[in-house]
Design an enzyme around this catalytic site. Structure first.
Site, PDB file in Angstrom:
ATOM      1  N   GLN B 348       0.843  -1.192   0.000  1.00  0.00           N
ATOM      2  CA  GLN B 348       0.000   0.000   0.000  1.00  0.00           C
ATOM      3  C   GLN B 348       0.879   1.242   0.000  1.00  0.00           C
ATOM      4  OE1 GLN B 348      -2.653  -0.974   3.277  1.00  0.00           O
ATOM      5  NE2 GLN B 348      -4.335  -1.327   1.865  1.00  0.00           N
ATOM      6  N   THR B 517       1.248  -3.611   7.585  1.00  0.00           N
ATOM      7  CA  THR B 517       1.321  -5.068   7.464  1.00  0.00           C
ATOM      8  C   THR B 517       0.196  -5.530   6.538  1.00  0.00           C
ATOM      9  OG1 THR B 517       2.300  -5.076   9.665  1.00  0.00           O
ATOM     10  CG2 THR B 517       1.551  -7.189   8.844  1.00  0.00           C
ATOM     11  N   HIS B 518       0.170  -4.958   5.354  1.00  0.00           N
ATOM     12  CA  HIS B 518      -0.865  -5.291   4.381  1.00  0.00           C
ATOM     13  C   HIS B 518      -0.185  -5.768   3.106  1.00  0.00           C
ATOM     14  CE1 HIS B 518      -3.403  -2.053   6.643  1.00  0.00           C
ATOM     15  NE2 HIS B 518      -3.326  -3.184   7.309  1.00  0.00           N
ATOM     16  N   ASN B 519       0.471  -6.925   3.212  1.00  0.00           N
ATOM     17  CA  ASN B 519       1.147  -7.517   2.060  1.00  0.00           C
ATOM     18  C   ASN B 519       0.151  -8.437   1.365  1.00  0.00           C
ATOM     19  OD1 ASN B 519       2.940  -7.682   4.723  1.00  0.00           O
ATOM     20  ND2 ASN B 519       4.224  -6.932   3.071  1.00  0.00           N
ATOM     21  N   ASN B 557      -3.957  -4.830  -4.428  1.00  0.00           N
ATOM     22  CA  ASN B 557      -4.263  -4.314  -3.096  1.00  0.00           C
ATOM     23  C   ASN B 557      -5.098  -3.047  -3.213  1.00  0.00           C
ATOM     24  OD1 ASN B 557      -4.254  -4.130  -0.324  1.00  0.00           O
ATOM     25  ND2 ASN B 557      -2.031  -4.325  -0.131  1.00  0.00           N
TER      26      ASN B 557
END
Lengths: 125, 591
Positions: B348, B517-519, B557
């Protein structure tokens, strides 16, 4: 004159309520109020969770269970749990026992607390 | 020597939100389930009650709930011309590593991703033409629809105690909610959290600018709550220690206090902690998987756990790593643009401003994980025309706080020295007076952003590390510039004493400071095995008894936090297995 008497009576009643726990709690409503407590407190003997078991609370002193890690503040508070002391504690836990570790801001309504305590008196035996 | 254990119906790798949901659902359906969790057992009563928490050194600096990089990490580079180096200390993202996984240390932000994402390529091609999407932007439709997922979003929101205000119930717009959200069948289970001063000020300013602010939906119970499974939540105490901490009031929806204890009470379930899965095993013709091998990290013993169904429910990066280590599916090659495993890694982007108001007291130590107000005018608002700005995707903007740590959060106006007595004076003066406005932006897939196995570095088990190749591209830079402008316009309208303005990110991505922590991506879902690793039920196209659950299935994403669709897809997959797969094992979608 009558109005003044009414006012006096009302004031007297208010003082009474502020000074002690109400004894007119409703057990069924209290069970619903217990939803505030249930995420951390169980009623079965020996069942400690985030908070200590409430079984037999009205026969105990604060901080008495050997297998629960209490805050130092609760252990030295000297509180004996009665409907009156529990009412004071639940009103604003940090006011009565500063630095205790219970993450709960308090139950503001005197009627709600009376219901809760009525429920606990029957459910913790 | 590897000890071969007795076969079970299902082995689950990783016990966080997805593993917990599947453990509960599948044991209730009568299946024998073993879960293998690499981390330690943790519980609210033993670990997340005072005095064990509110400890910034333990949880924020020393990453007590996160992956141990001495055992396994990833190597990182910005493009294929660089040599990737191992991340020896966690930075940009923080994979969880205990029972409950990242569901313990998340903030609770729970969004519904919609057909704007699931039909991303179709939507943009239809409205702006095929040429609008750059050649190297490998976005594709997901193969699932919002309508299919709606009941599962609902189920996850009611399980996790999400507090919020609906914006659209059955097509009827609701005052105070997000007018751009997709229609939901009913409101959130709990009303919104109590707003804080910073979110109220942002709300007023955003509304005055013509935008549509609403309270951020979050799995922070705004009042005591019992979920449909009987799990009990306390009301949020606004203690300020949400992100990176377990919840001391049992108010943050987390798997360790909802689905996992329910599975634990079921005799069909067994949990083995400290169990590091090293490989998924395939049968001789490669059409099915037969189980997993794992190592007990406490004593080094190795085991083979045979299973009829294997579910990968580890952190998104680890799921992809296991697929590559096990040789399941063709590894992705960014040059030839062939293969699927490792494809479409996304992250992101964002921009942020800090506003200082002399005389205001924001009490930043006191808030919930979701104490923000948000606008979606540049995100799920499809009327927002991307043509003049020439970017795909969008961003949401929010004002307020999320875990501004009493020690770690030191806002000072730009130009202040970074240390010394002048810094001390400034941090004392400004701490109470600062608030933030942040944008979180989507990242579209790019052919060069991907995972593969590192040719040089190995983990404690002698296996190649995962290599991540990632950088932002023009699309993100354009979006970042637009977001910074919107943030700064709102900020200036609030007339702060001092303003650290937002600026677009244009430098290469770096793994060092924490970002999010948005992998996502790596084993993506899709409509066919040529361009995806999994079908719409998160079932491997190659091995029908292998399911891979988590944000690793997202083909790109969005600007939103991922846990809403992660939880919904876990319930969706559980239903597909219970209702269809176990009755007739085989591909749930014909390739």
């Amino acid at each position: 004159m009558i109005d003044a008497m009414r006012a006096t009576v009302a004031l007297f009643v208010t003082l009474q309520l502020a000074g002690a726990a109400r004894a007119d709690g409703d057990v069924a409503r209290g069970e619903a109020r217990f939803q505030d407590c249930a995420p951390c407190h169980k009623l079965e003997a020996g069942a400690n969770n985030v908070g200590p078991s409430l079984h037999g609370i009205f026969t105990r002193k604060a901080g008495e269970l050997g297998d629960f890690r209490y805050s130092p503040a609760i252990k030295r508070s000297g509180i004996v749990w009665t409907p009156e002391t529990l009412d004071k504690f639940v009103t604003d836990p940090q006011a009565l026992v500063p630095t205790n570790r219970m993450p709960y801001a308090g139950m503001a309504g005197a009627g709600d607390r009376a219901d809760l305590i009525a429920y606990l008196q029957s459910a913790t035996k | 020597m590897t000890t071969k254990l007795k076969e079970v119906d299902v082995v689950i790798v990783g016990l966080g939100w997805t593993g917990g949901i599947l453990a509960k659902e599948l044991t209730e359906a009568g299946l024998k389930v073993v879960a293998l969790e690499r981390g330690a057992p943790r519980s609210s009563e033993n670990d997340y009650s005072l005095p064990n928490i509110r400890d910034e050194l333990r949880y924020v600096v020393r990453h007590d709930l996160m992956q141990n990089t001495a055992r396994d990490t990833i190597t990182v580079r910005n493009n294929p011309q660089q040599e990737a180096l191992p991340m020896r200390r966690l930075g940009s993202f923080l994979p969880g590593e205990v029972v409950g996984g990242s569901g313990v240390h998340w903030s609770g932000h729970t969004w519904r991703w919609t057909d704007m994402e699931f039909k991303v390529r179709s939507n943009y091609e239809e409205r702006y033409g095929k040429k609008f999407i750059p050649d190297d932007m490998t976005i594709q439709d997901w193969g699932i629809t919002y309508a299919e997922l709606e009941p599962y979003y609902d189920k996850f929101e009611y399980t996790a105690a999400v507090s919020g205000k609906a914006g659209n119930i059955g097509g009827q717009l609701q005052a105070g909610g997000n007018p751009f959200e997709a229609p939901r069948v009913r409101d959130y289970p709990l009303p919104p959290l109590t707003p804080i001063l910073a979110s109220e000020m942002f709300t007023d300013a955003a509304r005055n600018a013509g935008y549509h602010p609403f309270p951020r939906p979050s799995a922070n119970a705004s009042q005591p709550y019992t979920n449909p499974d009987g799990s009990k939540f306390g009301g949020c105490q606004y203690c300020g220690y949400c992100q990176r901490f377990g919840c001391e009031a049992n108010a943050k929806g987390s798997p360790h206090m909802t689905v996992i204890p329910i599975a634990m009470r079921n005799p069909n379930f067994e949990l083995r902690t400290h169990s590091w899965v090293t490989r998924v095993l395939k049968d001789s013709d490669g059409k099915r998987v037969t189980g997993v091998t794992y190592t007990n990290v406490l004593n080094g013993e190795e085991f083979e756990q045979p299973a009829t169904i294997v579910m990968l429910c580890a952190y998104a990066i680890n799921n992809v790593h296991l697929m590559l280590l096990s040789g399941i599916g063709a590894p992705y090659d960014p040059v030839a643009q062939k293969g699927v495993v490792g494809k479409n890694y996304c992250y992101q982007t964002g921009a942020g401003a800090t506003l200082f108001f002399e005389g205001k007291y924001f009490n930043p130590f006191m808030n919930a994980g979701g104490s923000n107000a948000t606008i979606d005018d540049f995100n799920t608002n499809w009327a927002f025309d991307r043509a003049p700005l020439n970017f795909v995707g969008g961003y949401n903007v929010s004002g307020g706080f999320n875990t501004p740590l009493p020690i770690g959060y030191r806002p000072v106006p730009s130009g202040t020295p970074q240390w010394g007595s002048e810094w001390k004076r400034a941090t004392a003066k400004w701490y109470q007076t600062a608030m933030v406005i942040n944008a979180s932006g989507s990242v579209m897939a790019n052919r060069y952003n991907c995972y593969d196995l590192d040719p040089t570095y190995r983990n404690a088990f002698g296996q190649p590390l995962m290599r991540m190749t990632f950088d932002y591209h023009d699309n993100e830079h354009k979006m970042g510039r637009h977001a910074a402008q919107v943030i700064n316009d709102i900020a200036k309208s609030m007339n702060p004493t001092r303003l650290n303005p937002a600026a677009a990110r244009t430098d290469p991505w770096t793994v060092v400071p924490y970002q999010s922590t948005h992998n996502t991506g790596g084993t993506i879902m899709g409509t066919n095995p040529r361009d995806s690793a999994l079908n719409k039920y998160l079932q491997s196209w190659d091995c029908h008894n292998l399911f891979v659950v988590g944000a690793n299935v997202f083909p790109h994403n969005s600007s939103y936090n991922p846990t809403g669709p992660v939880g919904a897809l876990a319930y969706w997959t559980a239903d597909a297995i219970k209702n269809r797969y176990v009755k007739n094992p085989g591909p749930l979608v014909q390739a």
